[in-house]
Every structure is written in structure tokens, then in C-alpha cells.
Design an enzyme around this catalytic site. Sequence first.
Site, short mmCIF file in Angstrom:
data_model
loop_
_atom_site.label_atom_id
_atom_site.label_comp_id
_atom_site.label_asym_id
_atom_site.label_seq_id
_atom_site.Cartn_x
_atom_site.Cartn_y
_atom_site.Cartn_z
N ASP B 26 -35.42 1.16 35.49
CA ASP B 26 -36.25 2.33 35.21
C ASP B 26 -37.68 1.82 35.06
O ASP B 26 -38.01 1.19 34.05
CB ASP B 26 -35.75 2.99 33.91
N LYS B 87 -48.40 2.95 36.74
CA LYS B 87 -47.59 3.88 37.54
C LYS B 87 -48.37 5.14 37.91
O LYS B 87 -48.15 5.72 38.97
CB LYS B 87 -46.33 4.24 36.76
N GLU B 181 -35.27 9.93 39.07
CA GLU B 181 -34.93 9.75 37.66
C GLU B 181 -33.95 10.80 37.11
O GLU B 181 -32.95 10.44 36.49
CB GLU B 181 -36.21 9.69 36.82
N ASP B 203 -36.65 16.26 32.32
CA ASP B 203 -37.07 14.86 32.14
C ASP B 203 -38.57 14.78 31.88
O ASP B 203 -39.37 14.89 32.80
CB ASP B 203 -36.68 14.08 33.41
#
Lengths: 187, 620
Positions: B26, B87, B181, B203
Site C-alpha cells: 500500500d 504521491k 485500493e 476509502d
Amino acid sequence: MVKASLSDPTLAAEAPPQRSRDYFELFGLPAQFDINIDDLAVRFRKLQMRFHPDKFVSAGAVEQRVAAQISADINTGYRVLSNPVSRARFMLERAGMNLEKVERQPMPGDFLLQQMELREAVTQLKQGNDSERTTLHQQVAELYEQHIEAFQVALQAGDFDVAGSVWQRLLFVDKLRQEIELATAQH
Amino acid sequence: MVLLQIAEPGAAPAAHARRKVGLGIDLGTTNSLVAHFDGQDTQVLADESGHSIVPSVVHYHPDGVTVGSSALAAVDGAHHDTIASAKRFMGRARDDVSDGGHLLFAEGDTLAFATSQGPKTPVEVSSAILGALADRARTALAQEADGVVITVPAYFDDAQRQATRQAAELAGLRVLRLLNEPTAAAIAYGLDSDEEGVIAVYDLGGGTFDVSILRLHRGVFEVLATGGDSALGGDDFDLALANFLQHHAGLNQLTASQRRQLLAVARQAKEALTHNEAIRVSMSTVVSDAPPVELNRSAFNSLTADLVNRSLDACRQCVIDAQVTAVDRVVLVGGSTRMPIISEVVAALFGREPLNSIDPDLVVAMGAARQADVLVGNRTGDEMVLLDVTPLSLGVETYGGLVERLVPRNTTIPVTRAQEFTTARDGQTGLVVHVVQGEREQVVDCRSLARFELKGIPPMVAGAARILVTFQVDADGLLEVSAREETTGTSAHVVVKPAYGLADDQVAEMLRASYEHAAADMQARQLTEAQIEAQQLLEATTAALEADGDLLDPSERAALDAALGALRDQLASNDVDALRQTFDQTAKATEGFAAKRMDRSIQEALGGLSVADFDEELNP
């Protein structure tokens, strides 16, 4: 050589090309309009369980490529066959109909008039109340069913020209149906 | 080295084979994790001191690179050399970044962070994090990983996915799959219970928000729709709270270091409100004489209501796209879902109490580990397959700057779509295929993925040329586009690479530098690899011919045998290029046969489908 530039728009959309794979064959189903959607879903899952790229991660490059193409065809086939309108389109194409021509042929005046009225009603739905929405929803749903039935009848009679005309009108009715559903969902 | 596999398509490897190591990673905006499934349990791998979470922070210094908590500790010393939240900038270009901080632009549009050790791209920073996670796994498992599954936000576009893959390649990892994800979370929940039905996954991570709706049926995870906001996350809640605190403490101009302290105070306050209705926030770490600020949960909720509503709008759209009437289970993922308001609004929206039996910080890595175990080739007993979708529509620019969509969003992948186009002007001999991604009608409002040119079209009147544009999206969600003029066969092809990312040769160059292989070593390795590949193709095809040789007519068989013979002859030579070339020709020659074998196995796949079987499927 004339080089196309950014300010020089270059592409104009055309109708999608002929499909190469027979999705009925791919799913092991007889080529008929009336299909059981649950059965189709079972077949879809069985086929993907076998051909999805995840099942070929350790396979050779050639096998991976071929399987990926089959998996893509299974996905497209499932989508095409699941929906009555795209299934109807596929059956006409399969029978060798030129759908570009079908889509451009003139339509009956009374049908166009009716469509204009219904479209007007849909645009006014936003201010409308629940009962108006339900009435319109039912009216269009009936119209949709009528066209689906007419399509099947023409297909069974082997009359692809009539089936094509029905499908051309079905496109209009389906668009209406989708707009009403969207308006209802957003409400 | 790749192990040789001669098996029926889809068949599992032999039972006695060594259990391979697949890792689930992850790679988060704020934190990253690595997990492993050993056949029994899924474990998130911890360091020596027992910490499983690795802060996604990289510190560059003269002696090398530090990743994680130790890098975080270095923030105040040399903050320009310490990079967090890289990211957010993956696959991004100059135009995408409004406030880049100390970002600079090297070589055109490529983003990089300025450090005392030179410019570092987001791909390099992510690669350092992935490398650290791989090191951790190597230590914990005392084995090299055979392959990894890396999770990405479902809403990541093509450029962001490509950048993630590049980061993994740079770290020397074999990527089995990029996994969305929320889908990973659904796997973690779905495989640990026998329940079936429709699952909604909400999420909310540090920097991104995703929502997905899936149907789980007999080991098939079918994503029905996905949506989200790649610029909405827990960080935005921190920011909103920080601005509020700054205003209420009467603080005007803050230095960069004070600003960082303020964000840290805001984050701690947000977390404190998870367990307390009201708190007093001390501002003394920001400015020593600043007064404390009183804060309660409802004030925090109204401060962040807009952010919460943005996530709910995406959920509503996702339900419409999925065409479901009810949701059976709701799963919360991401540390930010610990905010009490989130479970309240999510429960209200879906009419279900959310599940949280798996730690929301760990669940994504755990699901990825399960998928990695399957993909690396270990038989898990439970057959599963994952059918994911494209998060965003893909299309090309047409006349008037409009977008013609070839692949609508929420299309199940892999997918191939082709559409015919024509020229707009008389005598046009070349055209530009401009590939875009997004939901808007105008090209300018969508993300530009690639632009390539098809030349050599014979001059014709406008509308006479027939140009077939084909889009192929693979199971990672990555796109390839080709264009072909049908009357002459003129063609052009691109694997879509972000214009502002690293070119392939750049990646190769960096790999070379990092491996520090001597040129001769590289050559020898390349030759060995090519020989192994060729050997595998020969053996696999020979085995296939024994099983299904009857599918070929004598002339087809002769052509294939000749191709195999040519490759066999080339095996002994030391010429890598010649071997590669022969290999490619032989591989091409086996394609038709492979396709015929697949067709035969289609019949087999459906062959087992009896009426009784069908009944059982429908009424288990």
C-alpha cells in the site's frame, strides 16, 4: 505533406466498425434475442474465471496476449448482450445490416411528433411532481416494451429491414427512458 | 528468473512447487505498508521495533537516503531534503500544480523536488519508499519477493498509474498488478467471510478519496462502479482546521517551520476529537505566546462539512453508475475514516452500519497481499478473479476540440474498443491522434495523455479516408492506442506514456546506474535471459502441439515447425539481437495456434455448465 496541427482539428467520428467476434458463440448461446440475463451472468463469470489476465500472469507472452484479447471480448460481449438495445444492434450487424444507413433513414412523422412531445415533457420534469414523473415513466416504459416486442417479431419473421427500422426508433425511446431515469435518480 | 510453466491455460502450477513470495504494498500519500500472505494468515510486516506503518517520507543526505520514521525525524533539520506526500505529484506536470512549494521543473515539464543532493522526481521518491518496503520484507521473510501487487487510488488516471509502475521498476520490483485500493479492501473483507452480495467501499486516505461498489459472487469480485476525488483526503481536513486555528489564535504571518508545526497541531487536534467531544488546543508549539483554542466536534464538523459533502456526492454518483438498488455491506478504509462524522454520514447514506473489523490503515495492504499470493502462482484453494473497471472515460480529440469517447468510465477491463474516423480536410495526408481522459465534453477540460501522428495517408477528399483508432486497456488500467488507415494499411502505435514522466530509456539508464553492472555483465545477462525465454517458448509450444496438434492443418503445422526449427538453430549462437529477432518471429508464428487452443478451451470452460449447475449457481 500537410501536417495536421493542434489548431487543425483532424478527426471526425464515424460509426463503430463491424465486430469480428460472434458473442453468442463466445457465450455458448443460441443466436436469439430472448436470453436469460442470469444465465448470461453465470457464463460471463465462468469464462472470466478462466481467461482473465490474472490467470495468465506466469504464462508466455503469446498466451498472455491471446487470453487478454479473449478476456476483453468476454467483457465487451457481456455488455453488448446484457442490454437489449445493444443486443438488438449486434443481431442486426450479425445479419449483415448496414447500420449507418439504417440510422440515417427517414422516420415516420407521427413518431417524430410523439418524440418531440415526450422530450418536452421530460425537460419539464424537473419542476414536475411525483405523479407526473410516474405517469411519464410508465408511458415511456410501455413504449419501450412495444418496440422490443416489435423488434422480436420482425426478427423472427426474418424481416431485417423492419427490424432495423424498429431498432432505429428504439434508440430514441431508450434515450428518453435513460433521461427520465436520470431525472428520477437526481430528484 | 521466471519458472517454466507448461500447463493448460488457467491451470495452477504443480503442488510440490516452492511456495512463492508475493507482497502486497500500500503506497500511501502519508503512510505506506507491506503485507504478506503465507497461505494461512495475512501479516503486515513490521520493523525491528514492531512498527508496521512506514511514513511516506524520504530524506536525502550526503550519505544516502533514509525512508520512514527516521526521515520524518529529520524534517526540522533540513526540510528541503525531506520529502513527504510525493504521491500527490505522481504523474503530474507543471500545469497541474498550483502550489508546488520547493518543487522545480527540470527538463521541460518534468516535476522534481530540489534537494541538496540534486533534483528528485516524485517517481524517484516513491521508488525509495518501495525499496525500503522491499528491504523490510526481505528481512522479515528471509526471502526475495517473486512479485508485488501495488495499490493505487481507484481514481488515479493513466499518467499516475504509469508513474507508479515506473517507481516500482526503478526499485527493481516485479509488478504483478496495480490494484485499486478500494478493491483491495473488498478482497480483504470478502475472502474472510463467505457472505456474498453488493459491497460499497468508502476509502478516505491522506490525500485521495475513492468509492467503489462491487458485487461478490462465488469468488468473482466484480467492480460495478468506481468514483472519487484524487485531490481530497485527510490532509485537507488538517488544512481546514489549521486555517481555523490560525485565525482563532490571532496568528498572522507564519514562517514555513511554524506553518508545519501548525499543521501538526491541527492533525493531533483532529485525532483527539475522535475520542473526545471537546478539546483545548495548545498553540504554544507554533508561536510560544499564542493563546490556546477551544474546539468541539460540532465546530470541527461544520468546518469540514464541504469536504465531507464532496465525498458523499461521489458516493451518490457511484450508486447511480453501479445501477444497484441496495448495498449489503459498507466497508470503511483509510485512517481518515476514524473521524466519527464519517461513519455517521456513510451509515446514513447507505442505510448500513459500516464494517470496521479490519484496521482501516492495514486493510488495503492485506487485500493486496492476498491478490499477490494468487498472481504469483500459489494455489490458494479458493478460486478467485477480480474484474475491475476504468475510473475515467478515455477518448480522442475530434473536430472542434470535442472529445469522442471510446471507453466510457466504469467499463470492465481489460477492454478493446475500436472506432472509425475520417479526415476533415481535402488532401489531408497526416493527422494527430490526441488521446484524452476525463468526463468533460471539451478537450481542454480533460487530461491529455498522449499525442501521436499518423502520416502517409494518400490524399483523398475529406471524409473518404477510413482511420481505425483502437484503444486497449489492460488489467492494470494502462492504455495502448493504435491508429491505422484502412485503405492503405498505414499505421501508428503508442503505449501511452505521460509526456512529463520518465521516458523508457531514462528508466533504463537509472536502472543501469543503480545496478552498477559492468557492460559485459549486462550483455551476458541479456543473452542468458533471451536463451531462457526462447527455451521456454520451444518447450511450451512443443507440449501444446502434443496436446492440441490436431487443431492445425498440415500446412499450418509445417509453418509452425519451421519457425520452431529456426529458433532452435539460433539458440546456440551468442548473438543476442539475432536471437531476439528470431524469437519475435517464432512467437508471432505461434499466435494463430495459441488462439485456436484458447477457442477450444472456451468450449471447455462452458462445457461443465449443466442445467443442474446453473440452478445451483442461481440458487445456492
